[in-house]
Design an enzyme around this catalytic site. Structure first.
Site, PDB file in Angstrom:
ATOM      1  CB  CYS A 107       2.679   3.515  15.070  1.00  0.00           C
ATOM      2  SG  CYS A 107       4.354   3.282  14.170  1.00  0.00           S
ATOM      3  CB  CYS A 124       3.628   1.852  10.617  1.00  0.00           C
ATOM      4  SG  CYS A 124       3.217   0.746  11.802  1.00  0.00           S
ATOM      5  CG  ASN A 126      -2.048  -1.149   1.098  1.00  0.00           C
ATOM      6  OD1 ASN A 126      -2.259  -1.485   0.196  1.00  0.00           O
ATOM      7  ND2 ASN A 126      -2.291  -1.761   2.155  1.00  0.00           N
ATOM      8  CD  GLU A 174       2.212  -6.823  -7.367  1.00  0.00           C
ATOM      9  OE1 GLU A 174       3.295  -6.951  -6.434  1.00  0.00           O
ATOM     10  OE2 GLU A 174       1.108  -6.841  -7.400  1.00  0.00           O
TER      11      GLU A 174
HETATM   12 ZN   LIG Z   1       4.673   1.186  13.587  1.00  0.00          ZN
END
Ligand SMILES: [Zn+2]
Length: 193
Positions: free
Chosen positions: A143, A141, A12, A84
């Protein structure tokens, strides 16, 4: 001098969108693009490549045993774009290296660095070894840190820590995570068991 480019990112990180935008840019300049994609199963022929933001194009599918040198319409193209690319074999990356240097055709490869167990894919390893230019397509991520790991989750939302590198036909999902979150989530999962 043409170059072999490896543009890698986590799941992603809009690698496919980047590949298709690059194709568009070349075509806008009147260049002929050969868009390819390695097969992960035995579908053959032409496949539509779609990005999550809605871009799409048709690509020639490269089978595991195909020689890209044999398949490549060298006289009819100006540039090769591979989506890919982690699924290319080592010898197919070697083929691309030859095409770049012997025929002065730029080759741009977009793909993942590593699998769901944090190990390099064979195609990616060979590209790290042979590419002239290596750049990271960054994504974050959950986070907020940079995502570097491609975690594989099963239907119950558990991170997978065993299994085949390439899973065909499963209902698993992937998510780009930073290594700390990946590690923490695996430890939390172990404690629950
Ligand atoms: Zn993270």
């Amino acid at each position: 001098m043409a170059k072999l480019y490896f543009k890698f990112g986590a799941m992603n990180s809009s690698k496919t969108a980047n590949a298709l935008m690059t194709k568009f840019n070349y075509e806008e300049k009147g260049k002929r693009v050969w868009l390819i994609k390695p097969a992960i199963d035995d579908r053959d022929g032409i496949e539509t490549i779609k990005s999550r933001i809605g871009l799409q194009a048709t690509a020639q599918v490269i089978q595991k045993d195909d020689s890209i040198l044999d398949l490549c319409p060298i006289k009819e193209i100006d540039v090769i774009i591979c989506d890919e690319c982690q699924f290319l074999t080592e010898s197919q990356v070697d083929d691309l290296r030859i095409i770049v240097s012997d025929f002065d055709i730029p080759v741009l490869c977009f793909g993942l660095r590593s699998d769901f167990l944090t190990h390099l894919f064979p195609g990616s390893r060979r590209l790290f070894e042979l590419a002239d230019s290596i750049t990271e397509i960054k994504s974050i991520c959950r986070c907020g840190s940079k995502a570097t790991v491609n975690a594989r989750f099963d239907e119950e939302g558990n991170i997978q820590t065993t299994g085949d590198q390439v899973l065909i036909g499963g209902n698993d999902t992937y998510e780009g995570l930073c290594w700390s979150c990946y590690h923490r989530m695996i430890n939390e999962q172990l404690k629950r068991k």
